[in-house]
Motif scaffolding. Structure first.
Motif, PDB file in Angstrom:
ATOM      1  N   SER A   1      35.739  38.601  35.577  1.00  0.00           N
ATOM      2  CA  SER A   1      36.098  39.644  34.600  1.00  0.00           C
ATOM      3  C   SER A   1      37.598  39.868  34.616  1.00  0.00           C
ATOM      4  O   SER A   1      38.227  40.062  33.578  1.00  0.00           O
ATOM      5  CB  SER A   1      35.401  40.976  34.887  1.00  0.00           C
ATOM      6  N   LEU A   2      38.140  39.831  35.839  1.00  0.00           N
ATOM      7  CA  LEU A   2      39.581  40.016  35.960  1.00  0.00           C
ATOM      8  C   LEU A   2      40.314  38.961  35.143  1.00  0.00           C
ATOM      9  O   LEU A   2      41.249  39.254  34.399  1.00  0.00           O
ATOM     10  CB  LEU A   2      39.967  39.891  37.440  1.00  0.00           C
ATOM     11  N   ILE A   3      39.845  37.722  35.306  1.00  0.00           N
ATOM     12  CA  ILE A   3      40.458  36.632  34.553  1.00  0.00           C
ATOM     13  C   ILE A   3      40.293  36.880  33.060  1.00  0.00           C
ATOM     14  O   ILE A   3      41.236  36.740  32.287  1.00  0.00           O
ATOM     15  CB  ILE A   3      39.788  35.295  34.925  1.00  0.00           C
ATOM     16  N   SER A   4      39.083  37.316  32.685  1.00  0.00           N
ATOM     17  CA  SER A   4      38.833  37.532  31.255  1.00  0.00           C
ATOM     18  C   SER A   4      39.769  38.582  30.706  1.00  0.00           C
ATOM     19  O   SER A   4      40.331  38.420  29.622  1.00  0.00           O
ATOM     20  CB  SER A   4      37.384  37.967  31.038  1.00  0.00           C
ATOM     21  N   VAL A   5      39.940  39.669  31.493  1.00  0.00           N
ATOM     22  CA  VAL A   5      40.832  40.727  31.028  1.00  0.00           C
ATOM     23  C   VAL A   5      42.251  40.191  30.916  1.00  0.00           C
ATOM     24  O   VAL A   5      42.923  40.334  29.894  1.00  0.00           O
ATOM     25  CB  VAL A   5      40.781  41.940  31.986  1.00  0.00           C
TER      26      VAL A   5
END
Ligand code: ADP
Ligand code: MG
Lengths: 453, 321
Positions: A38-42
């Protein structure tokens, strides 16, 4: 009797540290992965948005865009007037027919709002592009109305990056065409029915060649050379899973047969494990090659077809680097699997632990778009320099051909260091765990013992 | 080859679960001897051997090989050592010749050398016919032989055998004994750990007994036995020297009568008096308790009190050395 046995076996199993750690640890680790993703996605979302809405410039030789802008201004004026009129007669602007009328006007205005830099000549636009002031340049040629073709110039063509730019211009043109061109009612209806200018306009892509000249891009062939590395990264993951079995079994063989202690007395454990990783990985790579050769006619034919039809672009450096990262990645994950083999009590437990590792290379695949759009962005660098995600991330980045050589060198170096460290840790675990006579090794106990040999 | 431990200690675990496996142990052993490390299970023998082989590192103290501190950490040391671990196994699914070649290669030997070394050993141990078989098809005794062959294939300077006799059938026990003596006679150092005392008497030149990680006895086997024996002679069971002038007391044992002599009297005096009294002497030997008895009394007394004070006998040996 069966009940007693069942009860005993049940209690014995659930009290094993390995069982507890897997039961509670695996979800935690998977959760951590999810968080990481999710961090990467954000982090990626921004890059992606900026990738999609790259700063573009426009050269309009037809005046259609100006017409569209005028139309938009008129529409805005109409919208305001309508609103005011509604206010004076006390009509609710949020209801019924009035609302849909206002919305339509607003939508049109929004579409036509120009956020593109305008240039008077193609030359001026190209200069700005080369200087990096803009990421893409759309040329609406004089003969646009006849040929309905836009030219899109970029420094390097990329599959996803800046695709929306010509699209945006197309919509403006669509509005402009409707405004300006003398169309029959039928033609007008036909154009409108195709919606928002899709199908009305083709785009020709140009990129800056090595010689400083803009060359037309064969988008089909470029798409293939873009997708191929992703496919190879996918193969890497599958191959890893196959190799994992080999490596786990390789360590288990010596553990089960109690050969380790003799081997320890002859060679250093890290040398032993490094040898195992190299040997078994080589065997697995050979297997891949043989499988490749066995279905050779297929890829060969495909290649021939692709080569004929789309003039597939081989980029030697990227290809070599991708192969290097394939092998390094293979060795790195192999060394992790060996460590897992050293950790597990039995093959089943090791296999369960190994899912944790098998998921690692999937992480960069999630950031696929971001890696391709901004191959030298923060996310891309982090993923490529972090050994657990390095190999697949680098393979995706390399597809863009925008990765500087020094960057790839750093990633390779870090990956090699990663392999070394991972083997060292595995060796330590094996040494301590192998000597633990009867006690079941588990990660916590290991951690404590790792600290004092 | 010569090795020395100098005040070596090693413990495992921490807090309440801390186990001091080896406690301030020093010893020396040199080529041409069979050095026995004796002690009950859990005494710390295997831990000492593992430290010697650099599997574990000592918490404190030093290990010298050929006078070099930490020489045991060098690859060259490993190449000169043969190791037969307590828990030993073999690759079950590989062919015997493959296993031999693999181990030989790890020992730094080339294929020709391996072959020339391997054949006489295989012949001697009657394994030639099995060369192409898988290890898993071997009987237990056969695979024990194979392990023994593998351990010495590189003609080592030092043999380290951890409990070599446990689990061996009598034929293999004999083979190991022969192998040990042969290497000793060729000037090699043989270190073997065991809790089987009969083997010690049959094989060892020098011994060190450890109990709860501490050294309790150390020295040449005969010296140790003599120093731990308070009677001066033993005679066959049906010969009772009681009443002879030089005899203080006779203690009957299972197969011998142990004789305590007056101060100043010697075995020669006993022999003369026995002959004069026409007692049926068929056997007369110097008084030396079997190492097993010494082991039990030393280990027992060490376990009774605190482990720290060495027993009187042990003290005596220490001084006599
Ligand atoms: N790897 C280890 N971890 C924890 N304790 C150990 C380990 N190895 C040995 N010990 C402990 O050290 C003591 C000595 O063991 P060991 O050297 O194997 O004895 P021996 O070989 O004389 O039977 C024992 O109490 C044993 O439990
Ligand atoms: Mg032992």
């Amino acid at each position: 009797m069966t009940g007693t046995i069942a009860k005993y076996e049940f209690l014995f199993t659930i009290k094993r540290p390995g069982y507890l750690i897997l039961t509670f640890g695996l979800p935690v680790i998977l959760g951590m992965y999810a968080g990481f993703i999710s961090l990467i996605s954000v982090a990626t979302a921004g890059a992606m948005a900026s990738g999609l809405s790259a700063q573009i410039g426009v050269v309009d030789k037809t005046g259609l865009i100006e017409a569209a802008e005028q139309a938009a201004e008129e529409a805005e004026a109409t919208r305001r007037a309508t609103e005011e009129a509604a206010a004076t007669i006390g009509a609710d602007p949020k209801s019924g027919k009035l609302k849909s009328q206002l919305d339509a006007l607003e939508a049109m205005v929004r579409e036509v709002i120009p956020d593109a830099q305008r240039y008077d000549s193609l030359k001026a636009g190209r200069v700005a592009l080369e200087a990096g002031e803009i990421d893409g340049l759309v040329l609406v040629p004089e003969d646009y109305l006849q040929k309905r073709t836009l030219d899109y110039y970029t420094r390097t063509w990329q599959m996803f990056k800046g695709l929306s730019a010509p699209q945006q211009v197309r919509r403006q043109l669509y509005v402009g065409v409707l405004e300006r061109a003398e169309l029959t009612a039928e033609e007008r209806a036909m154009i409108e029915s195709r919606g928002k200018g899709e199908g009305l306009t083709e785009t020709a892509y140009y990129e800056l060649g090595l010689d400083g000249k803009f060359l037309k891009v064969d988008t089909l062939s470029r798409t293939v050379s873009f997708v191929l590395p992703a496919a190879v990264a996918g193969i890497l993951i599958v191959a890893l899973l196959i190799n994992a079995g080999f490596l786990l079994a390789g360590v288990a063989e010596e553990k089960e047969n109690k050969v380790f202690e003799v081997l320890f007395s002859m060679v250093r454990v890290d040398h032993l494990l490094m040898g195992k990783v190299l040997g078994l990985s080589a065997a697995a790579l050979l297997q891949l090659l043989i499988w490749g050769a066995m279905i050779l006619p297929l890829p060969f034919l495909t290649f021939l077809v692709i080569d004929q039809v789309v003039d597939f672009e081989w980029h030697a450096t990227s290809l070599l680097l991708a192969a290097l990262f394939f092998i390094l990645g293979f060795l790195f994950y192999g060394s992790l699997f060996v460590g897992i083999g050293a950790l597990g009590n039995n093959v089943k437990e090791s296999q369960q632990y190994s899912t944790i590792i098998a998921l690692l290379p999937v992480v960069p695949m999630v950031a696929f778009m971001s890696l391709l759009n901004s191959p030298n962005g923060i996310v891309a660098r982090v993923l490529a320099w972090f050994p657990p995600t390095s190999a697949p991330a680098m393979m995706l980045r390399l597809a863009t051909r925008e990765v500087p050589l020094w960057d790839a060198a750093v990633a390779a170096l870090l990956l090699i260091v990663g392999i070394w460290i991972s083997v060292k840790i595995a060796a330590r675990m094996l040494l301590v765990g192998g000597m633990m006579r009867g006690q079941s090794p588990n990660p916590l106990k290991m951690l404590r013992l790792l600290l004092n040999r | 080859m010569q090795i020395a431990f100098d005040g070596v200690s090693k413990s495992f675990g921490s807090g309440a679960r801390r186990v001091v496996a080896v406690n301030d142990v020093s010893f020396e052993a040199a080529g041409g001897t069979v050095f026995g490390i004796l002690g009950p299970n859990g005494a710390g023998k295997t831990t000492m051997i593992r430290m010697l082989l650099d599997v574990f590192r000592p918490d404190s103290g030093r290990i010298h090989t050929d006078g070099v501190v930490n020489g045991n950490r060098e690859l060259s040391f490993r190449q000169r050592v043969a190791y037969l671990p307590e828990e030993r196994g073999l690759y079950q699914k590989r062919k015997i010749s493959d296993v031999i070649h693999y181990i030989g290669a790890l020992r730094g030997m080339d294929r020709d050398l391996i072959r020339t070394r391997m054949m006489p050993l295989l012949e001697r141990f009657d394994l030639v016919d099995s060369l192409k078989k898988k290890v898993s098809t071997l009987s237990k005794g056969m695979s024990q032989k194979l392990q023994i062959i593998l351990s010495v294939i590189h003609d080592p300077d030092m043999l380290i055998f951890d409990e070599p006799f446990s689990g061996l059938d009598p034929v293999n026990v004999r083979l190991v004994r022969e192998l040990v003596r042969e290497h000793r006679d060729r000037g090699k150092l043989v270190c073997l750990s065991t809790h089987m005392m009969a083997e010690v008497e049959a094989l060892c030149d020098r011994v060190m007994m450890i109990d709860h990680g501490r050294r309790v006895l150390y020295g040449a086997l005969d010296e140790v036995r003599r120093a731990n024996t308070d009677f001066q002679a033993s005679v066959n069971k049906d010969c009772d020297p009681t009443g002879l002038p030089c005899v203080v007391r006779v203690v009957k044992d299972v197969d011998l009568n142990h004789v305590y002599l007056k101060d100043g009297a010697t075995i020669n005096d006993l022999m003369r008096e026995l002959a004069a009294a026409k007692r049926p002497v068929r056997r007369l030997v110097e008084g030396m308790r079997p190492i097993e008895d010494i082991f039990i009394s030393v280990a027992g007394s060490a376990a009774d009190g605190d482990a720290t004070p060495p027993t009187k006998q042990a003290d005596a040996v220490e001084r006599s050395l």
